[in-house]
Design a protein around this motif. Structure first.
Motif, PDB file in Angstrom:
ATOM      1  N   PRO A 195       0.840  -1.201   0.000  1.00  0.00           N
ATOM      2  CA  PRO A 195       0.000   0.000   0.000  1.00  0.00           C
ATOM      3  C   PRO A 195       0.873   1.248   0.000  1.00  0.00           C
ATOM      4  O   PRO A 195       2.038   1.200   0.413  1.00  0.00           O
ATOM      5  CB  PRO A 195      -0.777  -0.131   1.314  1.00  0.00           C
ATOM      6  N   PHE A 196       0.283   2.361  -0.435  1.00  0.00           N
ATOM      7  CA  PHE A 196       1.077   3.578  -0.521  1.00  0.00           C
ATOM      8  C   PHE A 196       1.512   4.028   0.869  1.00  0.00           C
ATOM      9  O   PHE A 196       0.746   4.015   1.828  1.00  0.00           O
ATOM     10  CB  PHE A 196       0.277   4.714  -1.173  1.00  0.00           C
ATOM     11  N   ALA A 197       2.781   4.421   0.974  1.00  0.00           N
ATOM     12  CA  ALA A 197       3.308   4.972   2.220  1.00  0.00           C
ATOM     13  C   ALA A 197       4.428   5.931   1.860  1.00  0.00           C
ATOM     14  O   ALA A 197       5.183   5.698   0.906  1.00  0.00           O
ATOM     15  CB  ALA A 197       3.829   3.869   3.141  1.00  0.00           C
ATOM     16  N   ALA A 198       4.519   7.018   2.594  1.00  0.00           N
ATOM     17  CA  ALA A 198       5.578   8.009   2.391  1.00  0.00           C
ATOM     18  C   ALA A 198       6.400   8.118   3.668  1.00  0.00           C
ATOM     19  O   ALA A 198       5.878   7.980   4.778  1.00  0.00           O
ATOM     20  CB  ALA A 198       4.981   9.367   2.022  1.00  0.00           C
ATOM     21  N   HIS A 199       7.662   8.378   3.505  1.00  0.00           N
ATOM     22  CA  HIS A 199       8.569   8.417   4.654  1.00  0.00           C
ATOM     23  C   HIS A 199       9.715   9.369   4.308  1.00  0.00           C
ATOM     24  O   HIS A 199       9.928   9.729   3.144  1.00  0.00           O
ATOM     25  CB  HIS A 199       9.097   7.002   4.913  1.00  0.00           C
ATOM     26  N   CYS A 200      10.460   9.807   5.308  1.00  0.00           N
ATOM     27  CA  CYS A 200      11.674  10.581   5.051  1.00  0.00           C
ATOM     28  C   CYS A 200      12.694  10.304   6.140  1.00  0.00           C
ATOM     29  O   CYS A 200      12.337   9.876   7.243  1.00  0.00           O
ATOM     30  CB  CYS A 200      11.380  12.081   4.928  1.00  0.00           C
ATOM     31  N   TRP A 201      13.950  10.511   5.810  1.00  0.00           N
ATOM     32  CA  TRP A 201      15.033  10.250   6.749  1.00  0.00           C
ATOM     33  C   TRP A 201      16.228  11.131   6.382  1.00  0.00           C
ATOM     34  O   TRP A 201      16.259  11.752   5.322  1.00  0.00           O
ATOM     35  CB  TRP A 201      15.431   8.776   6.740  1.00  0.00           C
ATOM     36  N   ILE A 202      17.224  11.165   7.278  1.00  0.00           N
ATOM     37  CA  ILE A 202      18.453  11.901   7.024  1.00  0.00           C
ATOM     38  C   ILE A 202      19.545  10.900   6.665  1.00  0.00           C
ATOM     39  O   ILE A 202      19.680   9.852   7.300  1.00  0.00           O
ATOM     40  CB  ILE A 202      18.881  12.731   8.256  1.00  0.00           C
ATOM     41  N   GLN A 203      20.314  11.233   5.637  1.00  0.00           N
ATOM     42  CA  GLN A 203      21.359  10.326   5.164  1.00  0.00           C
ATOM     43  C   GLN A 203      22.626  11.104   4.853  1.00  0.00           C
ATOM     44  O   GLN A 203      22.581  12.217   4.342  1.00  0.00           O
ATOM     45  CB  GLN A 203      20.868   9.588   3.916  1.00  0.00           C
ATOM     46  N   ARG A 204      23.753  10.515   5.180  1.00  0.00           N
ATOM     47  CA  ARG A 204      25.051  11.073   4.813  1.00  0.00           C
ATOM     48  C   ARG A 204      25.847   9.998   4.100  1.00  0.00           C
ATOM     49  O   ARG A 204      26.169   8.967   4.695  1.00  0.00           O
ATOM     50  CB  ARG A 204      25.826  11.569   6.023  1.00  0.00           C
ATOM     51  N   GLY A 205      26.135  10.216   2.831  1.00  0.00           N
ATOM     52  CA  GLY A 205      26.789   9.170   2.063  1.00  0.00           C
ATOM     53  C   GLY A 205      25.907   7.941   2.003  1.00  0.00           C
ATOM     54  O   GLY A 205      24.735   8.023   1.651  1.00  0.00           O
ATOM     55  N   GLU A 206      26.457   6.801   2.396  1.00  0.00           N
ATOM     56  CA  GLU A 206      25.697   5.553   2.377  1.00  0.00           C
ATOM     57  C   GLU A 206      25.111   5.211   3.744  1.00  0.00           C
ATOM     58  O   GLU A 206      24.586   4.117   3.924  1.00  0.00           O
ATOM     59  CB  GLU A 206      26.602   4.411   1.901  1.00  0.00           C
ATOM     60  N   GLU A 207      25.181   6.147   4.690  1.00  0.00           N
ATOM     61  CA  GLU A 207      24.712   5.865   6.046  1.00  0.00           C
ATOM     62  C   GLU A 207      23.414   6.610   6.356  1.00  0.00           C
ATOM     63  O   GLU A 207      23.347   7.834   6.237  1.00  0.00           O
ATOM     64  CB  GLU A 207      25.776   6.247   7.077  1.00  0.00           C
ATOM     65  N   VAL A 208      22.387   5.872   6.746  1.00  0.00           N
ATOM     66  CA  VAL A 208      21.148   6.459   7.248  1.00  0.00           C
ATOM     67  C   VAL A 208      21.410   6.896   8.682  1.00  0.00           C
ATOM     68  O   VAL A 208      21.979   6.133   9.471  1.00  0.00           O
ATOM     69  CB  VAL A 208      19.996   5.430   7.202  1.00  0.00           C
TER      70      VAL A 208
END
Length: 225
Positions: A195-208
């Motif tokens: 099902p549709f879901a939206a999310h966001c996060w902070i990332q630097r390079g390859e690291e969440v």
């Protein structure tokens, strides 16, 4: 004839063969009808689409006549994450005093901004603040340790702030926190289709930095700030 390009406030990604769009000016995710999605794909691929379909895409705010400002990049790319700072924090002993006052102020101010400003305006301010930092330092062992220390401090202090957690609120506040410490990072918006879901996060390079690796990689990036 004026060339039509993707609107600067709109980004999209393909998830399981479906195109999902994000309009940061109106703060909404949406899909097109099968007919308009096919026309959009033809246009983006450089194949002809009917005048009626293009006009409807312009009316929907997906396409817009090209202008000098429109030629500027709208979104950055981001590597596929391979690790998570959040999952390493449990092993990281936070030695510095918790930044309680700073964290509470950032979360409170961010909550107010997200309620009173358009998402696009908030994101523009974030990008401008990070741009003033200049070039990012190489992500070596010392820089990773400094980033982990900051993320750990923010996460520890955030538990004492009496405001409900929310991925957008906390990601924007964390990005501000890192920027104040001259640490470069990016805000990533991602989506799932069914099902549709939206999310966001902070990332630097390859690291969440503020999510688990599995949860972040379950979403397809649609916009990177």
């Amino acid at each position: 004839m004026t060339r039509l390009v993707l609107h600067r406030d709109v980004s999209y990604c393909s998830v399981d063969g479906q195109l999902i769009f994000l309009d940061t000016c109106t703060d909404r995710y949406f899909r097109l009808s099968d007919e308009l999605e096919a026309a959009f794909r033809r246009h983006i691929d450089g194949r002809p689409a009917t005048h009626d379909h293009l006009a409807r895409l312009v009316e929907r705010g997906v396409l817009t006549p090209e202008s000098p400002a429109q030629s500027q990049p709208r979104s950055l790319s981001i590597p596929v994450p391979t690790c998570s700072a959040l999952e390493r924090i449990a092993e990281h002993r936070h030695r510095l005093p918790l930044p309680l006052a700073k964290t509470a102020a950032l979360v409170g101010l961010t909550q107010l901004q997200l309620k009173t400003m358009s998402l696009q305006r908030v994101l523009t301010r974030l990008a401008a603040a990070r741009a003033r930092l200049g070039q990012s330092a190489p992500v070596d062992a010392d820089e990773r340790s400094r980033t982990l220390e900051a993320v750990s401090g923010f996460a520890s202090a955030r538990r004492f702030v009496p405001i409900a957690t929310c991925c957008l609120l906390d990601s924007v506040a964390l990005l501000k926190f890192l920027t104040m410490r001259r640490i470069h990072a990016h805000l990533v918006f991602g989506v799932m289709a069914e099902p549709f879901a939206a999310h966001c996060w902070i990332q630097r390079g390859e690291e969440v930095l503020n999510d688990t690796l599995g949860h972040a990689t379950a979403h397809t990036p649609i916009r990177v700030i």
